[in-house]
Design a protein around this motif. Sequence first.
Motif, PDB file in Angstrom:
ATOM      1  N   ALA A  20       0.501  -1.455  -0.134  1.00 41.16           N
ATOM      2  CA  ALA A  20       0.372  -0.026  -0.096  1.00 41.16           C
ATOM      3  C   ALA A  20       0.790   1.141   0.239  1.00 41.16           C
ATOM      4  CB  ALA A  20      -1.084  -0.365   1.392  1.00 41.16           C
ATOM      5  N   PRO A  21       0.054   2.188  -0.370  1.00 42.28           N
ATOM      6  CA  PRO A  21       1.209   3.838  -0.353  1.00 42.28           C
ATOM      7  C   PRO A  21       2.008   4.080   1.158  1.00 42.28           C
ATOM      8  CG  PRO A  21      -0.325   3.894  -1.596  1.00 42.28           C
ATOM      9  CD  PRO A  21      -1.123   2.358  -0.981  1.00 42.28           C
ATOM     10  N   GLY A  22       2.420   4.232   0.923  1.00 42.48           N
ATOM     11  CA  GLY A  22       3.962   4.791   1.919  1.00 42.48           C
ATOM     12  C   GLY A  22       3.880   3.485   3.148  1.00 42.48           C
ATOM     13  N   LEU A  23       4.503   2.253   2.096  1.00 41.34           N
ATOM     14  CA  LEU A  23       4.845   1.094   3.074  1.00 41.34           C
ATOM     15  C   LEU A  23       5.729   0.485   2.035  1.00 41.34           C
ATOM     16  CD1 LEU A  23       1.671  -0.930   4.661  1.00 41.34           C
ATOM     17  CD2 LEU A  23       3.151   0.434   4.893  1.00 41.34           C
ATOM     18  N   VAL A  24       6.997  -0.125   2.536  1.00 46.34           N
ATOM     19  CA  VAL A  24       7.813  -1.003   2.177  1.00 46.34           C
ATOM     20  C   VAL A  24       7.721  -2.085   1.582  1.00 46.34           C
ATOM     21  CG1 VAL A  24      10.206  -1.216   1.942  1.00 46.34           C
ATOM     22  CG2 VAL A  24       9.230   0.765   3.240  1.00 46.34           C
ATOM     23  N   ALA A  25       8.086  -2.943   0.461  1.00 45.00           N
ATOM     24  CA  ALA A  25       8.148  -3.957   0.149  1.00 45.00           C
ATOM     25  C   ALA A  25       9.542  -5.029   0.069  1.00 45.00           C
ATOM     26  CB  ALA A  25       7.079  -4.537  -1.460  1.00 45.00           C
ATOM     27  N   GLU A  26       9.841  -5.962   0.451  1.00 45.38           N
ATOM     28  CA  GLU A  26      10.701  -7.143  -0.121  1.00 45.38           C
ATOM     29  C   GLU A  26      11.149  -7.904   0.606  1.00 45.38           C
ATOM     30  OE1 GLU A  26      13.476  -6.190   3.896  1.00 45.38           O
ATOM     31  OE2 GLU A  26      12.230  -7.061   4.742  1.00 45.38           O
ATOM     32  N   HIS A  27      11.803  -8.877  -0.307  1.00 46.86           N
ATOM     33  CA  HIS A  27      11.546 -10.476   0.031  1.00 46.86           C
ATOM     34  C   HIS A  27      11.827 -10.797   0.849  1.00 46.86           C
ATOM     35  CE1 HIS A  27      11.999 -14.056  -1.526  1.00 46.86           C
ATOM     36  NE2 HIS A  27      13.016 -14.748  -1.261  1.00 46.86           N
ATOM     37  N   GLY A  28      10.865 -11.255   1.783  1.00 49.55           N
ATOM     38  CA  GLY A  28      10.420 -11.981   2.640  1.00 49.55           C
ATOM     39  C   GLY A  28       8.892 -11.990   3.653  1.00 49.55           C
ATOM     40  N   LEU A  29       8.742 -12.005   4.655  1.00 53.51           N
ATOM     41  CA  LEU A  29       7.295 -12.445   5.340  1.00 53.51           C
ATOM     42  C   LEU A  29       7.805 -11.813   6.746  1.00 53.51           C
ATOM     43  CD1 LEU A  29       4.927 -13.089   4.842  1.00 53.51           C
ATOM     44  CD2 LEU A  29       4.998 -15.449   6.319  1.00 53.51           C
ATOM     45  N   ALA A  30       6.557 -10.953   6.741  1.00 52.06           N
ATOM     46  CA  ALA A  30       6.344 -10.568   8.504  1.00 52.06           C
ATOM     47  C   ALA A  30       4.838 -10.132   8.360  1.00 52.06           C
ATOM     48  CB  ALA A  30       7.614  -9.904   8.689  1.00 52.06           C
ATOM     49  N   PHE A  31       4.363 -10.532   9.846  1.00 52.37           N
ATOM     50  CA  PHE A  31       2.833 -11.256  10.082  1.00 52.37           C
ATOM     51  C   PHE A  31       2.331 -10.337  11.944  1.00 52.37           C
ATOM     52  CE2 PHE A  31       1.508 -14.193   7.183  1.00 52.37           C
ATOM     53  CZ  PHE A  31       1.560 -13.263   5.972  1.00 52.37           C
ATOM     54  N   HIS A  32       2.439  -9.298  11.795  1.00 50.28           N
ATOM     55  CA  HIS A  32       1.820  -8.951  13.515  1.00 50.28           C
ATOM     56  C   HIS A  32       0.170  -9.359  13.428  1.00 50.28           C
ATOM     57  CE1 HIS A  32      -0.175  -6.339  15.833  1.00 50.28           C
ATOM     58  NE2 HIS A  32       1.196  -6.565  16.766  1.00 50.28           N
ATOM     59  N   LEU A  33       0.307 -10.569  14.939  1.00 44.84           N
ATOM     60  CA  LEU A  33      -0.918 -11.038  14.695  1.00 44.84           C
ATOM     61  C   LEU A  33      -1.731 -10.238  15.937  1.00 44.84           C
ATOM     62  CD1 LEU A  33      -0.202 -14.856  14.230  1.00 44.84           C
ATOM     63  CD2 LEU A  33      -0.898 -13.481  13.055  1.00 44.84           C
ATOM     64  N   ARG A  34      -2.883 -10.450  16.460  1.00 45.68           N
ATOM     65  CA  ARG A  34      -3.420  -9.775  17.928  1.00 45.68           C
ATOM     66  C   ARG A  34      -4.151 -10.198  17.814  1.00 45.68           C
ATOM     67  NH1 ARG A  34      -3.528  -3.107  18.670  1.00 45.68           N
ATOM     68  NH2 ARG A  34      -2.519  -4.015  16.724  1.00 45.68           N
ATOM     69  N   THR A  35      -4.614 -10.536  19.176  1.00 45.26           N
ATOM     70  CA  THR A  35      -5.766 -11.154  19.402  1.00 45.26           C
ATOM     71  C   THR A  35      -6.481 -10.089  20.361  1.00 45.26           C
ATOM     72  OG1 THR A  35      -4.633 -12.743  21.535  1.00 45.26           O
ATOM     73  CG2 THR A  35      -5.032 -13.404  19.218  1.00 45.26           C
ATOM     74  N   PRO A  36      -6.976 -10.527  21.731  1.00 48.51           N
ATOM     75  CA  PRO A  36      -7.927 -10.176  22.825  1.00 48.51           C
ATOM     76  C   PRO A  36      -6.705  -9.915  23.822  1.00 48.51           C
ATOM     77  CG  PRO A  36      -9.865 -10.717  22.520  1.00 48.51           C
ATOM     78  CD  PRO A  36      -8.918 -10.979  21.764  1.00 48.51           C
ATOM     79  N   HIS A  37      -6.124 -10.929  23.919  1.00 45.20           N
ATOM     80  CA  HIS A  37      -4.995 -11.322  24.610  1.00 45.20           C
ATOM     81  C   HIS A  37      -3.709 -11.299  24.912  1.00 45.20           C
ATOM     82  CE1 HIS A  37      -8.773 -12.599  26.602  1.00 45.20           C
ATOM     83  NE2 HIS A  37      -8.763 -13.110  26.168  1.00 45.20           N
ATOM     84  N   ALA A  38      -3.426 -11.302  23.351  1.00 50.27           N
ATOM     85  CA  ALA A  38      -1.780 -11.088  23.354  1.00 50.27           C
ATOM     86  C   ALA A  38      -1.626  -9.955  22.001  1.00 50.27           C
ATOM     87  CB  ALA A  38      -1.403 -13.076  22.951  1.00 50.27           C
ATOM     88  N   SER A  39      -0.406 -10.161  21.414  1.00 48.64           N
ATOM     89  CA  SER A  39       0.319  -8.777  20.396  1.00 48.64           C
ATOM     90  C   SER A  39       1.385 -10.065  20.045  1.00 48.64           C
ATOM     91  CB  SER A  39       0.613  -8.028  20.497  1.00 48.64           C
ATOM     92  OG  SER A  39       0.974  -7.176  19.312  1.00 48.64           O
ATOM     93  N   VAL A  40       1.497 -10.533  18.418  1.00 49.77           N
ATOM     94  CA  VAL A  40       2.566 -11.481  18.818  1.00 49.77           C
ATOM     95  C   VAL A  40       3.074 -10.538  16.733  1.00 49.77           C
ATOM     96  CG1 VAL A  40       2.985 -13.781  17.422  1.00 49.77           C
ATOM     97  CG2 VAL A  40       1.818 -13.679  19.253  1.00 49.77           C
ATOM     98  N   LEU A  41       4.509 -10.927  17.392  1.00 57.11           N
ATOM     99  CA  LEU A  41       5.253 -10.520  15.540  1.00 57.11           C
ATOM    100  C   LEU A  41       5.109 -11.616  15.131  1.00 57.11           C
ATOM    101  CD1 LEU A  41       6.072  -8.262  13.322  1.00 57.11           C
ATOM    102  CD2 LEU A  41       8.823  -8.573  14.470  1.00 57.11           C
ATOM    103  N   PHE A  42       4.863 -12.885  14.220  1.00 57.83           N
ATOM    104  CA  PHE A  42       5.355 -13.661  13.463  1.00 57.83           C
ATOM    105  C   PHE A  42       6.230 -13.630  12.190  1.00 57.83           C
ATOM    106  CE2 PHE A  42       4.468 -17.068  10.174  1.00 57.83           C
ATOM    107  CZ  PHE A  42       4.810 -18.180  10.916  1.00 57.83           C
ATOM    108  N   ASP A  43       7.418 -14.063  12.229  1.00 54.48           N
ATOM    109  CA  ASP A  43       8.406 -13.623  11.282  1.00 54.48           C
ATOM    110  C   ASP A  43       8.708 -12.085  11.455  1.00 54.48           C
ATOM    111  OD1 ASP A  43       9.087 -16.626  10.681  1.00 54.48           O
ATOM    112  OD2 ASP A  43       8.120 -16.234   8.643  1.00 54.48           O
ATOM    113  N   THR A  44       9.883 -11.320  10.911  1.00 55.59           N
ATOM    114  CA  THR A  44      10.698  -9.945  10.880  1.00 55.59           C
ATOM    115  C   THR A  44      10.680  -9.773   9.602  1.00 55.59           C
ATOM    116  OG1 THR A  44      12.819 -10.910  11.075  1.00 55.59           O
ATOM    117  CG2 THR A  44      11.185 -10.441  13.472  1.00 55.59           C
TER     118      THR A  44
END
Length: 82
Positions: A20-44
């Motif tokens: 999306a505009p204003g974001l950087v793309a690169e080869h790789g993967l990273a997701f932010h996962l959020r539940t009402p009880h936790a915040s997790v970064l899956f890959d960087t």
Amino acid sequence: MSETGAVVEITCLIEDRDPAPGLVAEHGLAFHLRTPHASVLFDTGASPACLANAAALGLDLRTLDAVVLSHGHYDHAGGLAA
């Protein structure tokens, strides 16, 4: 929504495609996962771009409960030091 009623919000922080505009793309993967009880970064991703994209999306990664690395390849774990 899961069978237990928990909601999981998934935000893609890094992937190979045009971001999306204003974001950087690169080869790789990273997701932010959020539940009402936790915040997790899956890959960087491969670089600190994960942090820049999180900030641009209003996500404060300093409040993470956990970081999960799927495996040790640079495009999934290279941004960990940042």
